[in-house]
Motif scaffolding. Structure first.
Motif, PDB file in Angstrom:
ATOM      1  N   SER A 334       0.843  -1.193   0.000  1.00 35.34           N
ATOM      2  CA  SER A 334       0.000   0.000   0.000  1.00 35.34           C
ATOM      3  C   SER A 334       0.888   1.257   0.000  1.00 35.34           C
ATOM      4  N   PRO A 335       0.579   2.252  -0.835  1.00 31.72           N
ATOM      5  CA  PRO A 335       1.386   3.488  -0.846  1.00 31.72           C
ATOM      6  C   PRO A 335       1.468   4.149   0.526  1.00 31.72           C
ATOM      7  N   ALA A 336       0.366   4.116   1.256  1.00 32.25           N
ATOM      8  CA  ALA A 336       0.365   4.752   2.581  1.00 32.25           C
ATOM      9  C   ALA A 336       1.319   4.049   3.519  1.00 32.25           C
ATOM     10  N   VAL A 337       1.325   2.710   3.491  1.00 34.63           N
ATOM     11  CA  VAL A 337       2.199   1.944   4.378  1.00 34.63           C
ATOM     12  C   VAL A 337       3.659   2.134   3.976  1.00 34.63           C
ATOM     13  N   ARG A 338       3.941   2.127   2.681  1.00 31.76           N
ATOM     14  CA  ARG A 338       5.317   2.325   2.221  1.00 31.76           C
ATOM     15  C   ARG A 338       5.846   3.693   2.661  1.00 31.76           C
ATOM     16  N   THR A 339       5.007   4.730   2.497  1.00 35.72           N
ATOM     17  CA  THR A 339       5.427   6.076   2.904  1.00 35.72           C
ATOM     18  C   THR A 339       5.654   6.149   4.402  1.00 35.72           C
TER      19      THR A 339
END
Length: 351
Positions: A334-339
């Motif tokens: 997920s982009p949010a988790v990666r960020t």
């Protein structure tokens, strides 16, 4: 032809105005430089005793006595230098320098200048009395919180913060909401911070003030000072305050002060029906709260269409440790988790 003449005339006027401005700046700087040189020459014979007192090395009091004998222009330059030094030193050396000012009559002049017609004089007087910790000037400084000049109001609040008497806390809070003459919130908060734990009652009352900025400052400082007494009011403000900024500040304060049951209180205001800034504030507050009961709400926010809100939720779950990591299972792409993971790694690397 007429148009060309007008253009030339306008150009000459503008050029002349610029030239005059340059000349004026040069003159002002030259005068300032000349005055600085003059002051340094006047202060030169007094520099050694002044440094001795400021360094706390005037064991026999002879240096302070030398300073106290100064008169005329030398006294005025010395007093201005002492006031500047008082912004940098504390303790016994500062007290010794204040006694020199008192002996020169500078404190009494400052008291009189609190009612001077010039706002510059009023502001300087307030600052001097604050730096000198003249507690007896408290009533006059409180009165200046309503001054027509914002510079004077700021100086009065600054002085009250330096004096540090919490009995003035209520007046500082009330000054925030004065119509057309309100004390800037940041100035009020800084002054109140300097007054110690004695401001607790004033902050508690401020949470119920009719003015939104006053409630905001009271909520913010309640969290900064860990005053848990205001938690019931903060919960009510989060749910019902008409001002969005106050609701956000209340959420932040609850995150720092709250109990386990406040995970549900904050979670209630992360739904899509709430304003986005408040949802983000509540998610960040859940991270500060740091309890396992926050996990279900934060996990739901991972799929929120607002990327920033999803990132805040992911960061909060990472910070919660093993419990939070369980909620992040199968979401690593997920982009949010990666960020959030990248930010957490950067924070650890810079710690």
């Amino acid at each position: 032809m007429v148009g060309s003449a007008l253009l030339i005339g306008a150009t000459v006027v503008v050029f002349g105005a610029c030239l005059l401005l340059v000349v004026a700046v040069v003159i002002v700087r030259a005068r300032r430089h000349s005055r600085r040189q003059r002051d340094e020459m006047i202060l030169a014979p007094l520099r050694v005793p002044l440094i001795t007192v400021a360094a706390g090395e005037d064991d026999d009091g002879s240096a302070a006595q030398t300073l106290s004998w100064t008169t005329g222009t030398s006294r005025d330059v010395l007093d201005a230098t002492i006031v500047e030094l008082l912004t940098k030193i504390r303790g016994v050396p500062a007290e010794d320098l204040v006694r020199v000012l008192e002996g020169h009559g500078a404190v009494e002049v400052a008291r009189a200048d609190l009612t001077n017609r010039s706002p510059v004089r009023r502001a300087r007087a307030a600052q001097l009395l604050g730096l000198a910790r003249v507690g007896s000037s408290l009533p006059q400084l409180v009165e200046l919180l309503r001054d027509e000049s914002v510079e004077v109001r700021n100086s009065a609040a600054y002085a009250l913060g330096l004096i540090g008497d919490p009995s003035a806390a209520g007046a500082v809070l009330a000054a925030i909401g004065i119509p057309d003459r309100g004390l800037p919130a940041a100035t009020a908060a800084e002054a109140l911070q300097s007054m110690g734990v004695g401001v607790a009652d004033a902050l508690h009352d401020g949470l119920r003030d009719p003015h939104a900025r006053t409630r905001m400052v009271a909520a913010h400082l309640s969290a900064e000072r860990s005053f848990t007494r205001g938690l019931p009011e903060l919960r009510v403000m989060l749910a019902h305050d008409p001002d969005l900024t106050v609701r956000e500040t209340s959420a932040t304060a609850i995150g720092r002060l709250g109990r386990t049951e406040d995970a549900e209180v904050l979670g209630r205001h992360t739904t899509a029906a709430e304003p986005l800034p408040l949802r983000r504030a509540c998610a960040a507050a859940l991270a500060d709260l740091g309890v396992a009961e926050s996990v279900p709400t934060l996990a739901q926010l991972l799929d929120d269409p607002d990327p920033r809100l999803a990132e805040v939720a992911a960061g909060a779950l990472i910070a919660l440790g093993p419990l939070g990591r369980v909620a992040l299972a199968y979401r690593e792409d997920s982009p949010a988790v990666r960020t959030a993971r990248l930010l957490a790694d950067l924070q650890r690397a810079s710690a």
